[in-house]
Design a protein around this motif. Structure first.
Motif, short mmCIF file in Angstrom:
data_model
loop_
_atom_site.label_atom_id
_atom_site.label_comp_id
_atom_site.label_asym_id
_atom_site.label_seq_id
_atom_site.Cartn_x
_atom_site.Cartn_y
_atom_site.Cartn_z
N SER A 257 21.61 11.54 -68.01
CA SER A 257 22.71 12.51 -68.62
C SER A 257 22.70 13.70 -67.50
N ALA A 258 23.72 14.07 -66.65
CA ALA A 258 23.94 15.12 -66.08
C ALA A 258 24.16 16.22 -66.66
N LYS A 259 24.65 16.07 -67.93
CA LYS A 259 24.66 17.39 -68.70
C LYS A 259 23.21 18.02 -68.88
N THR A 260 22.51 16.89 -69.54
CA THR A 260 21.11 17.34 -69.61
C THR A 260 20.38 18.02 -68.53
N ARG A 261 20.61 17.45 -67.29
CA ARG A 261 19.87 18.12 -66.28
C ARG A 261 20.54 19.39 -65.98
N ASN A 262 21.84 19.79 -66.25
CA ASN A 262 22.41 21.01 -65.82
C ASN A 262 21.82 21.79 -66.62
N TYR A 263 21.44 21.75 -68.10
CA TYR A 263 20.82 22.63 -69.10
C TYR A 263 19.55 22.93 -69.27
N SER A 264 18.68 21.77 -68.29
CA SER A 264 17.03 22.17 -68.54
C SER A 264 16.48 21.64 -67.25
N SER A 265 15.18 21.51 -67.61
CA SER A 265 14.26 21.29 -66.60
C SER A 265 14.12 19.54 -66.38
N ILE A 266 14.74 18.80 -67.31
CA ILE A 266 14.98 17.53 -67.14
C ILE A 266 15.18 16.72 -65.99
N ARG A 267 14.69 15.74 -65.50
CA ARG A 267 15.34 15.31 -64.14
C ARG A 267 16.25 14.10 -64.12
N TYR A 268 16.98 13.89 -63.31
CA TYR A 268 18.19 13.03 -63.42
C TYR A 268 17.77 11.89 -62.61
N PHE A 269 18.19 10.76 -63.18
CA PHE A 269 17.82 9.41 -62.39
C PHE A 269 19.29 8.36 -63.05
N PRO A 270 19.60 7.60 -62.10
CA PRO A 270 20.61 6.63 -62.24
C PRO A 270 20.00 5.57 -63.25
N ASP A 271 20.90 4.82 -63.91
CA ASP A 271 20.38 4.19 -65.20
C ASP A 271 19.14 3.11 -64.67
N GLN A 272 19.36 2.24 -63.66
CA GLN A 272 18.42 1.24 -63.27
C GLN A 272 17.11 1.85 -63.03
N THR A 273 17.28 2.96 -61.92
CA THR A 273 16.05 3.64 -61.87
C THR A 273 15.30 4.35 -63.08
N LEU A 274 16.05 4.77 -64.00
CA LEU A 274 15.53 5.04 -65.35
C LEU A 274 14.76 4.31 -66.07
N VAL A 275 15.09 3.07 -65.93
CA VAL A 275 14.56 1.64 -66.73
C VAL A 275 13.44 1.52 -66.08
N ASP A 276 13.17 1.37 -64.82
CA ASP A 276 12.25 1.20 -63.85
C ASP A 276 10.84 2.23 -64.48
N ILE A 277 11.30 3.36 -64.35
CA ILE A 277 10.36 4.57 -64.82
C ILE A 277 9.83 4.40 -65.92
N ILE A 278 10.76 4.06 -67.01
CA ILE A 278 10.46 4.09 -68.40
C ILE A 278 9.31 2.82 -68.57
N VAL A 279 9.43 1.85 -67.76
CA VAL A 279 8.61 0.53 -68.12
C VAL A 279 7.17 0.92 -67.01
N SER A 280 7.25 1.36 -65.87
CA SER A 280 6.27 1.85 -65.25
C SER A 280 5.44 3.13 -65.64
N GLY A 281 6.09 4.20 -65.96
CA GLY A 281 5.53 5.63 -66.26
C GLY A 281 5.65 6.24 -64.90
N LYS A 282 6.13 5.66 -63.83
CA LYS A 282 5.95 6.43 -62.59
C LYS A 282 7.29 6.49 -61.78
N VAL A 283 7.40 7.80 -61.25
CA VAL A 283 8.73 8.26 -60.55
C VAL A 283 8.54 7.45 -58.90
N PRO A 284 9.64 6.63 -58.62
CA PRO A 284 9.36 6.19 -57.48
C PRO A 284 9.38 7.33 -56.27
N SER A 285 8.97 6.93 -55.18
CA SER A 285 8.81 7.66 -53.98
C SER A 285 10.12 7.95 -53.34
#
Length: 429
Positions: free
Chosen positions: A401-429
């Protein structure tokens, strides 16, 4: 501002001292913005007065006086999600202490809403226009909504007419059934000062596009061209409305856009086409290079820059039923593909309770898989949670959510990247 005889009578006390005070506030408010008159409202109101925080005590007291006097909204109205959820999310001693100390007037506020005409808590949502919540007035209906993303979607996609009202004015208008006529409620106020030409080589990242538009036009009205081809039959449906929800909420969060038009798609644009453009309008071209340029401005605001994420936030504005099913499948299929049973981090799915219940009714098997995998449905406001005391010290969040990113410290990622992080627990380099 010219008042009718009936409005003058209300101002004079014909409907009691409380209504007289509310009318006086509206007159002062309208005069401040150059309104020529008050207009009668239809549809149903939407209120963003949702946190029972101490700074709202005087407003809650005022509305309590109205409720005690027997006043009500002209129609049952919807309200933003509550600011916390001690059943599904903040059900531990530390979090409960933070929310109960931060929102000590929540009981009083909820009681005010109940008496003024709000439905039960199951329909609390910032996306009041989704089918399950049901607040979607017909095009052209005059309303007085508050909540930046709801106003944005309502004006643009539904074609209703409302200004960006602050908390309090929404309920004053709901009780009087009137609002000052100015700004985005008028024909001239809905004219576009910008033509945004989207020329990306594929479907844009909708949140990034919205962020770029909001930064460019700020509070002005844009006409967006080049994206209607991503909506089958040039129609907004249950299966694609989330795209405009994501784009529009970002324009409202990164700027102050209360209305946008989409060529060949949204009601005003279908009716008037490029006649919506004001003389001397400006043009902004959004292409692949502009998209990448915007993404590069999304800074990493985590205190521990290279740390691992601890939670995913999906649903700001609140998820539609389609999005709940989409994300349920994306995450559970991602886990199956990787040979895992649970997500590496908790996944919070923000939606109205009625949407969650509809998911269970439609696809109980998927809802069960989501729960077992670590996907937690919650009706709270995720951005408000992200704003609680010490949040960034406790949580390193990720979101689409770009809205969430605008209002907080939470980091923004596109959908598929977000899925990969949720599964692996790691942010890709």
């Amino acid at each position: 501002m010219k008042l009718t005889k009936d409005e003058q009578a209300i101002l004079g006390g014909s409907k009691g001292p409380e209504m007289a005070k509310l009318m006086k506030i509206q007159v002062v408010f309208g005069n401040t913005f150059g309104a020529e008159k008050l207009v009668d409202l239809g549809g149903a109101p939407h209120s963003n007065l949702y946190p029972g925080a101490p700074y709202l005590s005087s407003m809650i007291k005022m509305l309590d006086e109205c409720a005690t006097a027997g006043l009500k909204s002209y129609a049952p109205y919807t309200v933003n999600p509550r600011p916390y959820d001690c059943f599904n999310v903040q059900n531990n001693e530390k979090e409960m202490q933070i929310v109960y100390e931060g929102y000590p007037l929540q009981k009083e506020l909820d009681w005010v809403h109940a008496r003024l005409g709000a439905p039960d808590l199951n329909k609390r949502s910032c996306a009041c226009y989704v089918k399950e919540v049901g607040n979607a007035p017909k095009p052209g209906t005059m309303v007085a909504w508050a909540e930046s993303s709801a106003v944005n979607y309502g004006n643009s996609v539904l074609g209703i007419r409302t200004n960006r009202n602050g908390a309090g004015i929404d309920l004053i208008s709901a009780i009087t059934a009137k609002a000052p006529y100015f700004g985005l409620m008028t024909d001239e106020g809905r004219q576009a000062k910008w033509l945004v030409e989207v020329k990306t080589s594929k479907a844009p990242d909708w949140g990034v596009l919205g962020t770029a538009i909001g930064r460019k036009v700020v509070e002005d009205v844009p006409l967006v061209a080049g994206i209607d081809k991503y909506f089958e039959g040039s129609e907004v449906t249950e299966d694609n409305m989330h795209l405009l929800k994501a784009m529009g909420s970002a324009t409202a969060a990164s700027g102050a856009v209360g209305l946008y038009h989409v060529e060949n798609l949204t009601p005003d644009a279908k009716e008037k086409g490029r006649k919506l453009l004001e003389e001397g309008y400006q043009t902004y071209v959004y292409d692949d290079a502009e998209e990448q340029k915007t993404i590069k401005t999304f800074d990493n605001l985590w205190p521990r820059k290279d740390g691992d994420p601890t939670a995913a936030f999906i649903g700001c504005p609140h998820n539609t039923l389609y999005e709940m099913k989409k994300w349920g499948k994306l995450v559970t299929e991602g886990l199956e593909k990787d040979g895992k049973e649970k997500t590496a981090i908790p996944v919070y799915m923000f939606c109205a309770n009625v949407v969650k219940l509809q998911l269970i009714a439609d696809d109980g098997e998927l809802a069960g898989k989501m729960l077992k995998a670590g996907m937690i449905a919650t009706p709270m406001c995720g951005v408000t949670w992200a704003g609680t005391k010490g949040f960034s010290d406790r949580v390193q969040g990720i979101t689409n959510s770009a809205k969430t990113r605008n209002y907080s410290s939470i980091r923004y990622f596109p959908d598929q990247t977000l899925v990969d992080i949720i599964v692996s627990g790691k942010v890709p380099s």
